[in-house]
Write an enzyme that holds these catalytic residues in place. Structure first.
Site, PDB file in Angstrom:
ATOM      1  N   SER A 105      36.712  11.167  -4.685  1.00 31.19           N
ATOM      2  CA  SER A 105      35.380  11.096  -5.280  1.00 31.19           C
ATOM      3  C   SER A 105      34.484  10.209  -4.438  1.00 31.19           C
ATOM      4  O   SER A 105      34.859   9.086  -4.086  1.00 31.19           O
ATOM      5  CB  SER A 105      35.469  10.561  -6.709  1.00 31.19           C
ATOM      6  OG  SER A 105      36.236  11.445  -7.506  1.00 31.19           O
ATOM      7  N   CYS A 128      37.956   2.349  -2.753  1.00 26.35           N
ATOM      8  CA  CYS A 128      37.663   3.723  -2.344  1.00 26.35           C
ATOM      9  C   CYS A 128      37.829   3.964  -0.849  1.00 26.35           C
ATOM     10  O   CYS A 128      38.491   4.919  -0.439  1.00 26.35           O
ATOM     11  CB  CYS A 128      36.262   4.113  -2.790  1.00 26.35           C
ATOM     12  SG  CYS A 128      36.028   3.983  -4.580  1.00 26.35           S
ATOM     13  N   ASP A 182      33.983   7.920 -17.594  1.00 31.09           N
ATOM     14  CA  ASP A 182      34.098   8.773 -16.410  1.00 31.09           C
ATOM     15  C   ASP A 182      33.387  10.089 -16.702  1.00 31.09           C
ATOM     16  O   ASP A 182      33.786  10.818 -17.604  1.00 31.09           O
ATOM     17  CB  ASP A 182      35.570   9.011 -16.071  1.00 31.09           C
ATOM     18  CG  ASP A 182      35.786   9.626 -14.702  1.00 31.09           C
ATOM     19  OD1 ASP A 182      34.881  10.325 -14.201  1.00 31.09           O
ATOM     20  OD2 ASP A 182      36.870   9.412 -14.128  1.00 31.09           O
ATOM     21  N   ARG A 214      32.901  12.544 -14.409  1.00 31.47           N
ATOM     22  CA  ARG A 214      33.233  13.586 -13.438  1.00 31.47           C
ATOM     23  C   ARG A 214      33.723  14.856 -14.118  1.00 31.47           C
ATOM     24  O   ARG A 214      34.353  14.822 -15.163  1.00 31.47           O
ATOM     25  CB  ARG A 214      34.315  13.100 -12.468  1.00 31.47           C
ATOM     26  CG  ARG A 214      33.801  12.093 -11.475  1.00 31.47           C
ATOM     27  CD  ARG A 214      34.903  11.551 -10.630  1.00 31.47           C
ATOM     28  NE  ARG A 214      35.748  10.665 -11.423  1.00 31.47           N
ATOM     29  CZ  ARG A 214      36.650   9.842 -10.919  1.00 31.47           C
ATOM     30  NH1 ARG A 214      36.871   9.820  -9.626  1.00 31.47           N
ATOM     31  NH2 ARG A 214      37.358   9.062 -11.691  1.00 31.47           N
TER      32      ARG A 214
END
Length: 191
Positions: free
Chosen positions: A50, A65, A123, A125
């Site tokens: 992501s 990340c 979240d 997503r």
């Protein structure tokens, strides 16, 4: 679902040679980054990464990340496979809201509390484009490079065989320790 696809192109990198294909869904453009031997693999090593502009590009150490992306790129350069660069910044709340969430985190909220305070779910997503890419590339068997149980659950619902989950563990630092603890304790990440 209206999706526009690019042609496949070469992508030489400091990690090795890859192939790249772009997919546009609405206003978001996602990438499939494949090892050169991708088409010859029986089991695809897959990382759904992501987008994290602050980490991936600017090297922020408030999260893990960039380190996870680097691990995945190195692993796939060595072993073959695919990275789906999932362009849903800040768990799909967008860059502006992500920076607002950072500000709330600076004031003491954790990453989940910050998203909730901004009126979002923990979240936001969604993975329909990931399913599309997996089908488009004809993937049937995968090893998944992830710590995220939500991504595993999503993949378990697809018509693919999951052979193995490969953890992407990185060393915490003083800036991301609370972030990683929240991912583990509140989001169930396998750290």
């Amino acid at each position: 679902m209206n999706i526009i696809e690019s042609n496949i192109a070469n992508l030489p990198t400091k990690h090795g040679k890859f192939k790249i294909k772009a997919y546009k869904q609405g206003y978001q453009e996602h990438l499939a980054i494949m090892s050169e031997n991708f088409e010859n693999l029986d089991v695809i090593n897959l990382r759904i990464h992501s987008e994290c502009l602050t980490g991936d590009v600017f090297g922020s150490i408030k999260c893990d990340c960039q380190k996870q992306l680097e691990l995945a790129i190195e692993y796939i350069a060595k072993n073959g496979g695919l990275i789906i660069y999932h362009r849903q910044e800040g768990r799909n709340i967008g860059l502006l809201n992500k920076v607002n969430a950072y500000s709330l985190q600076d004031a003491g909220k954790n990453t989940v509390e910050a998203n909730l305070a901004l009126g979002f779910r923990e979240d936001e997503r969604e993975y329909s484009i990931v399913e599309y890419i997996i089908k488009d590339l004809g993937i049937k068997k995968i090893n998944v490079l992830t710590n995220n149980p939500a991504k595993m659950k999503f993949l378990e619902g697809l018509d693919v065989e999951i052979v193995e989950r490969i953890p992407t563990i990185v060393e915490p630092n003083c800036y991301n320790k609370n972030y990683l603890n929240t991912k583990k304790e509140q989001l169930g990440h396998m750290l």
